[in-house]
Write a protein that holds these residues in place. Sequence first.
Motif, PDB file in Angstrom:
ATOM      1  N   ILE A 158       0.837  -1.206   0.000  1.00 12.96           N
ATOM      2  CA  ILE A 158       0.000   0.000   0.000  1.00 12.96           C
ATOM      3  C   ILE A 158       0.872   1.257   0.000  1.00 12.96           C
ATOM      4  CG2 ILE A 158      -1.606   1.370   1.385  1.00 12.96           C
ATOM      5  CD1 ILE A 158      -2.870  -1.283   2.295  1.00 12.96           C
ATOM      6  N   ILE A 159       1.872   1.269   0.869  1.00 12.52           N
ATOM      7  CA  ILE A 159       2.729   2.451   0.985  1.00 12.52           C
ATOM      8  C   ILE A 159       3.652   2.585  -0.225  1.00 12.52           C
ATOM      9  CG2 ILE A 159       4.505   3.569   2.382  1.00 12.52           C
ATOM     10  CD1 ILE A 159       3.304   2.096   4.809  1.00 12.52           C
ATOM     11  N   SER A 160       4.218   1.483  -0.689  1.00 17.72           N
ATOM     12  CA  SER A 160       5.142   1.553  -1.827  1.00 17.72           C
ATOM     13  C   SER A 160       4.422   1.922  -3.118  1.00 17.72           C
ATOM     14  CB  SER A 160       5.887   0.226  -1.999  1.00 17.72           C
ATOM     15  OG  SER A 160       4.992  -0.823  -2.284  1.00 17.72           O
ATOM     16  N   ILE A 161       3.195   1.437  -3.291  1.00 18.23           N
ATOM     17  CA  ILE A 161       2.407   1.813  -4.474  1.00 18.23           C
ATOM     18  C   ILE A 161       2.085   3.303  -4.441  1.00 18.23           C
ATOM     19  CG2 ILE A 161       0.155   1.557  -5.599  1.00 18.23           C
ATOM     20  CD1 ILE A 161       0.283  -1.415  -4.869  1.00 18.23           C
ATOM     21  N   PHE A 162       1.780   3.811  -3.253  1.00 15.79           N
ATOM     22  CA  PHE A 162       1.524   5.246  -3.114  1.00 15.79           C
ATOM     23  C   PHE A 162       2.774   6.046  -3.463  1.00 15.79           C
ATOM     24  CE2 PHE A 162       1.598   9.092  -0.416  1.00 15.79           C
ATOM     25  CZ  PHE A 162       0.511   9.760  -0.958  1.00 15.79           C
ATOM     26  N   ASP A 163       3.947   5.564  -3.004  1.00 10.59           N
ATOM     27  CA  ASP A 163       5.211   6.226  -3.346  1.00 10.59           C
ATOM     28  C   ASP A 163       5.427   6.220  -4.859  1.00 10.59           C
ATOM     29  OD1 ASP A 163       6.298   7.199  -1.022  1.00 10.59           O
ATOM     30  OD2 ASP A 163       7.272   5.329  -0.479  1.00 10.59           O
ATOM     31  N   ALA A 164       5.099   5.096  -5.488  1.00 11.09           N
ATOM     32  CA  ALA A 164       5.281   4.968  -6.936  1.00 11.09           C
ATOM     33  C   ALA A 164       4.380   5.938  -7.688  1.00 11.09           C
ATOM     34  CB  ALA A 164       4.985   3.536  -7.371  1.00 11.09           C
ATOM     35  N   LEU A 165       3.145   6.065  -7.239  1.00  7.52           N
ATOM     36  CA  LEU A 165       2.212   6.994  -7.874  1.00  7.52           C
ATOM     37  C   LEU A 165       2.683   8.437  -7.701  1.00  7.52           C
ATOM     38  CD1 LEU A 165      -1.203   5.370  -6.847  1.00  7.52           C
ATOM     39  CD2 LEU A 165      -0.136   5.364  -9.109  1.00  7.52           C
ATOM     40  N   ARG A 166       3.221   8.736  -6.529  1.00 10.32           N
ATOM     41  CA  ARG A 166       3.739  10.092  -6.296  1.00 10.32           C
ATOM     42  C   ARG A 166       4.891  10.390  -7.246  1.00 10.32           C
ATOM     43  NH1 ARG A 166       5.469  12.539  -0.862  1.00 10.32           N
ATOM     44  NH2 ARG A 166       6.914  10.785  -0.896  1.00 10.32           N
ATOM     45  N   TRP A 222       7.821   2.656   4.237  1.00  5.78           N
ATOM     46  CA  TRP A 222       7.229   1.324   4.429  1.00  5.78           C
ATOM     47  C   TRP A 222       7.949   0.497   5.488  1.00  5.78           C
ATOM     48  CZ3 TRP A 222      10.833  -2.419   3.572  1.00  5.78           C
ATOM     49  CH2 TRP A 222      11.932  -2.052   2.794  1.00  5.78           C
ATOM     50  N   ILE A 223       9.165   0.860   5.856  1.00  2.75           N
ATOM     51  CA  ILE A 223       9.969   0.027   6.750  1.00  2.75           C
ATOM     52  C   ILE A 223       9.312  -0.154   8.119  1.00  2.75           C
ATOM     53  CG2 ILE A 223      12.127  -0.077   8.048  1.00  2.75           C
ATOM     54  CD1 ILE A 223      13.604   0.998   5.698  1.00  2.75           C
ATOM     55  N   PHE A 224       8.944   0.934   8.762  1.00  3.12           N
ATOM     56  CA  PHE A 224       8.370   0.854  10.113  1.00  3.12           C
ATOM     57  C   PHE A 224       7.054   0.071  10.121  1.00  3.12           C
ATOM     58  CE2 PHE A 224       5.873   2.650  13.664  1.00  3.12           C
ATOM     59  CZ  PHE A 224       6.721   2.339  14.716  1.00  3.12           C
ATOM     60  N   PRO A 225       6.097   0.366   9.240  1.00  2.01           N
ATOM     61  CA  PRO A 225       4.862  -0.432   9.214  1.00  2.01           C
ATOM     62  C   PRO A 225       5.115  -1.906   8.910  1.00  2.01           C
ATOM     63  CG  PRO A 225       4.547   1.618   8.018  1.00  2.01           C
ATOM     64  CD  PRO A 225       6.014   1.513   8.315  1.00  2.01           C
ATOM     65  N   ALA A 226       6.091  -2.199   8.040  1.00  2.00           N
ATOM     66  CA  ALA A 226       6.399  -3.597   7.710  1.00  2.00           C
ATOM     67  C   ALA A 226       6.898  -4.346   8.935  1.00  2.00           C
ATOM     68  CB  ALA A 226       7.437  -3.658   6.598  1.00  2.00           C
ATOM     69  N   VAL A 227       7.753  -3.702   9.725  1.00  2.00           N
ATOM     70  CA  VAL A 227       8.274  -4.334  10.945  1.00  2.00           C
ATOM     71  C   VAL A 227       7.154  -4.561  11.959  1.00  2.00           C
ATOM     72  CG1 VAL A 227       9.791  -4.015  12.935  1.00  2.00           C
ATOM     73  CG2 VAL A 227      10.598  -3.412  10.648  1.00  2.00           C
ATOM     74  N   ILE A 228       6.311  -3.552  12.139  1.00  2.00           N
ATOM     75  CA  ILE A 228       5.227  -3.649  13.115  1.00  2.00           C
ATOM     76  C   ILE A 228       4.242  -4.753  12.733  1.00  2.00           C
ATOM     77  CG2 ILE A 228       3.249  -2.455  14.128  1.00  2.00           C
ATOM     78  CD1 ILE A 228       5.982  -1.561  15.191  1.00  2.00           C
ATOM     79  N   THR A 229       3.807  -4.768  11.483  1.00  2.00           N
ATOM     80  CA  THR A 229       2.836  -5.782  11.060  1.00  2.00           C
ATOM     81  C   THR A 229       3.434  -7.185  11.089  1.00  2.00           C
ATOM     82  OG1 THR A 229       3.400  -5.246   8.744  1.00  2.00           O
ATOM     83  CG2 THR A 229       1.410  -4.241   9.668  1.00  2.00           C
ATOM     84  N   THR A 230       4.737  -7.294  10.830  1.00  2.00           N
ATOM     85  CA  THR A 230       5.399  -8.601  10.926  1.00  2.00           C
ATOM     86  C   THR A 230       5.386  -9.103  12.370  1.00  2.00           C
ATOM     87  OG1 THR A 230       6.859  -8.179   9.039  1.00  2.00           O
ATOM     88  CG2 THR A 230       7.562  -9.854  10.609  1.00  2.00           C
ATOM     89  N   LEU A 231       5.715  -8.223  13.299  1.00  2.00           N
ATOM     90  CA  LEU A 231       5.706  -8.596  14.721  1.00  2.00           C
ATOM     91  C   LEU A 231       4.303  -8.992  15.178  1.00  2.00           C
ATOM     92  CD1 LEU A 231       8.080  -5.867  16.218  1.00  2.00           C
ATOM     93  CD2 LEU A 231       8.586  -8.280  15.821  1.00  2.00           C
ATOM     94  N   ILE A 232       3.308  -8.239  14.728  1.00  2.00           N
ATOM     95  CA  ILE A 232       1.917  -8.574  15.074  1.00  2.00           C
ATOM     96  C   ILE A 232       1.557  -9.947  14.516  1.00  2.00           C
ATOM     97  CG2 ILE A 232      -0.503  -7.962  14.669  1.00  2.00           C
ATOM     98  CD1 ILE A 232       0.358  -5.016  14.684  1.00  2.00           C
ATOM     99  N   GLY A 233       1.940 -10.195  13.269  1.00  2.00           N
ATOM    100  CA  GLY A 233       1.651 -11.480  12.641  1.00  2.00           C
ATOM    101  C   GLY A 233       2.316 -12.639  13.374  1.00  2.00           C
ATOM    102  N   ILE A 234       3.581 -12.436  13.804  1.00  2.00           N
ATOM    103  CA  ILE A 234       4.303 -13.489  14.528  1.00  2.00           C
ATOM    104  C   ILE A 234       3.626 -13.793  15.858  1.00  2.00           C
ATOM    105  CG2 ILE A 234       6.464 -14.043  15.716  1.00  2.00           C
ATOM    106  CD1 ILE A 234       7.949 -12.526  13.527  1.00  2.00           C
TER     107      ILE A 234
END
Length: 439
Positions: A386-394, A419-431
């Motif tokens: 979601i974040i990287s696609i938004f960056d690409a569109l920008r 995207w780095i911080f959200p990716a780390v957080i969601t990974t930890l939540i998933g684990i």
Amino acid sequence: MKKNALTKIDTLTLGLMLFALFLGAGNIIFPPYLGQLAGDQLILAIFGFLLTGVGLPLLGILAIAKAGGDLQSIAGRVHPVFGIVFTLIVYLAIGPFFGIPRTATVAYEIGTAPFLPASLTESFWPLSIFTIVFFTITVLFAMNPTKLVDRIGKILTPLLIAVISMLAIKSFLTPMGSINSPVGSYDTEAFFESFLQGYLTMDAIAALVFGIVIIQSIRSKGVTDTRIILKTTAYAGFIAAIGLSTVYLSLSYIGATSVDAIGLQDNGGIIIAAASRVLYGEIGGIILSAAITFACLTTSIGLVSATAQFSFKLFPKISYMTYVLFFAIFSAFIANIGLTQLIAVSLPVLLAIYPVAIVLVMLSFIDHSFHRKPFVYILALSTTAIISIFDALRSSGIAFEQLDSIFQFLPLFEQGIGWIFPAVITTLIGIIIARSISK
């Protein structure tokens, strides 16, 4: 006949091939620019660049070897459909739609066009003839993937190393000037700036594409044990990493010592071209031309071979050789008539898929911690996408003011890696969720 391991010579040759595949024109022209900007902060800057410009590609190669040989095997852990679609997008983006045509165009513009009369370069014929010759050589080297190690590792790589060494050794023996003060943000953020630039080289994606070439080369030597393949790939990866690091250090030093002689320049291509002439006179231009041409050629061979191997695996009714010819001809066509427009379209695509590829690789190393549950992959990758696609569109000029006002609060968002911080957080939540379910 099965073998337990490759010989030391075979492993060294494999590492040299991997080094040559990674070392494209962009990798040659970027470090001098970094060197000019970093100035006396060069050591700190190059360390940041090596972490992402060398470290991430090495992790990508190891991830592919650990997974069994290709990107699809990793991406398929999310979902079989995602495995096919995402892998296809990566191969097409860095292959025939962007990466392969660019190798020919850059080789022509830097390695050949400067030696042609100005009136001749305005015609489409020189580029057309060059691309025909360039991709004919590419096809000849890529037509038999089992021979790729010997052809690149033992023929082209030594030539590439030789021409780069000539520039590097001369610059150390007779520096063009002293190292000046850093420029702009490199004065206070040399490490972080170069860390971002290393990330933007896109070599981590190239590693996912080249992985299949490396694995196929090892298997062609009779090695079938997965552990031996992983170990051999690791050795080859470290050889390539040492080679890349040496080249980056040398070329960044050339840039750092070139300011007094040629002044601050806008890009690394101008810097290395001017520096080569200062170091060696007119012969320096020929040396540079050879380095750029060999670098682009080896990258082209690797990309064509990898894309053809993946396509053959996906649709085996069509022969590998047919795919090689098709991608070479298609790339030559794109290089001649639509590269400028294609870059404008392809760059946002690369910006969109690159973070997803990085997170996918990182998760592949720790997926034992969440029992390889697909929803953990989906959670982390969806957030990243979601974040990287938004960056690409920008980057393509499409703005979403409401989303921009939300995402700007993310750490490092303005630098393009929000995207780095959200990716780390969601990974930890998933684990945490995966472990809770498993109890």
